[in-house]
Enzyme design. Sequence first.
Site, PDB file in Angstrom:
ATOM      1  N   VAL A 171       0.829  -1.207   0.000  1.00  0.00           N
ATOM      2  CA  VAL A 171       0.000   0.000   0.000  1.00  0.00           C
ATOM      3  C   VAL A 171       0.866   1.261   0.000  1.00  0.00           C
ATOM      4  O   VAL A 171       0.470   2.300  -0.551  1.00  0.00           O
ATOM      5  CB  VAL A 171      -0.962   0.005   1.202  1.00  0.00           C
ATOM      6  CG1 VAL A 171      -2.013  -1.073   1.049  1.00  0.00           C
ATOM      7  CG2 VAL A 171      -0.215  -0.155   2.523  1.00  0.00           C
ATOM      8  N   GLU A 206       1.084   4.306  -2.597  1.00  0.00           N
ATOM      9  CA  GLU A 206       1.059   5.687  -2.133  1.00  0.00           C
ATOM     10  C   GLU A 206       2.219   6.493  -2.721  1.00  0.00           C
ATOM     11  O   GLU A 206       2.036   7.637  -3.158  1.00  0.00           O
ATOM     12  CB  GLU A 206       1.124   5.721  -0.597  1.00  0.00           C
ATOM     13  CG  GLU A 206       1.340   7.099   0.003  1.00  0.00           C
ATOM     14  CD  GLU A 206       0.201   8.062  -0.252  1.00  0.00           C
ATOM     15  OE1 GLU A 206       0.449   9.288  -0.208  1.00  0.00           O
ATOM     16  OE2 GLU A 206      -0.941   7.601  -0.479  1.00  0.00           O
TER      17      GLU A 206
END
Length: 213
Positions: free
Chosen positions: A126, A130
Site C-alpha cells: 500500500v 502511495e
Amino acid sequence: MARSPCSAVSQASLPSARLVPGRLAIRPRAGLALSNHAAARRLVARCAAGDKAEAETPIEKSFRPFPSVMDINQIRDILPHRFPFLLVDRVIDYKPGEYAVAIKNVTINDNFFPGHFPERPIMPGVLMVEAMAQVGGIVMLQPEVGGSRENFFFAGIDKVRFRKPVIAGDTLIMRMTLIKLQKRFGIAKMEGKAYVGDDLVCEGEFLMATGSE
C-alpha cells in the site's frame, strides 16, 4: 572509422599462424602493421593489460548517479506531504502534462520496517502505491495540466499487481504517465509502473482528483 590496434590483434589469425620454436609468428591483417615479432609481443601484452584493467574497475565507480530534475526541496514545494508520509526523494525525469519519473530510496530507517516485518523488512504494497500516487501528484499539481497547488486524492485504483517484494536497500523507480485528464472536474487517469533495477515490482491504473480540504 579508425580501428583500434587491440581490435585488430583480437581479429588476427593467431591460431592459424605458423609457429616457429622460440618465435611468435603473427600474420598481420588490414589495420595491423607489425614490423617485427618483438613489436607484436608488446602489442599483445598491452592489449591484454588493458582488458584486465577494464575488468578490474571498482564496483563503486561502475554506477552513474541519478539525474536530478527536482530535488527534495522542490518536491516539498509541490506536494503537501511531510514526514513520515513523503515517499518521493527525487524526480529524475519529467515532461509537463505527460509523465514524471521519481525515486524512493528504501532504507532500514523507514518508519514502517519495525512492524513490517521485524525479521524480514519488506516495503508494504500500500505504501508503494502511495509513493506512486505522490509521483502522479507531481504531474497533477503542475500548472501545465491545469492542476491546483492544493491537494489531490485517490478516486480509484484498478489492476494493481505486485510482482516482487521491495526490501531495505532497494531504490524504487516510479513512472506515472497521464492517460486522460478532465480539467473541468479535476480528475486524471494515470498509468503507474515501479521498478527496482530492471525488475517490474508494481503496476496499476490510478484515478486521481484535485481539490481543497
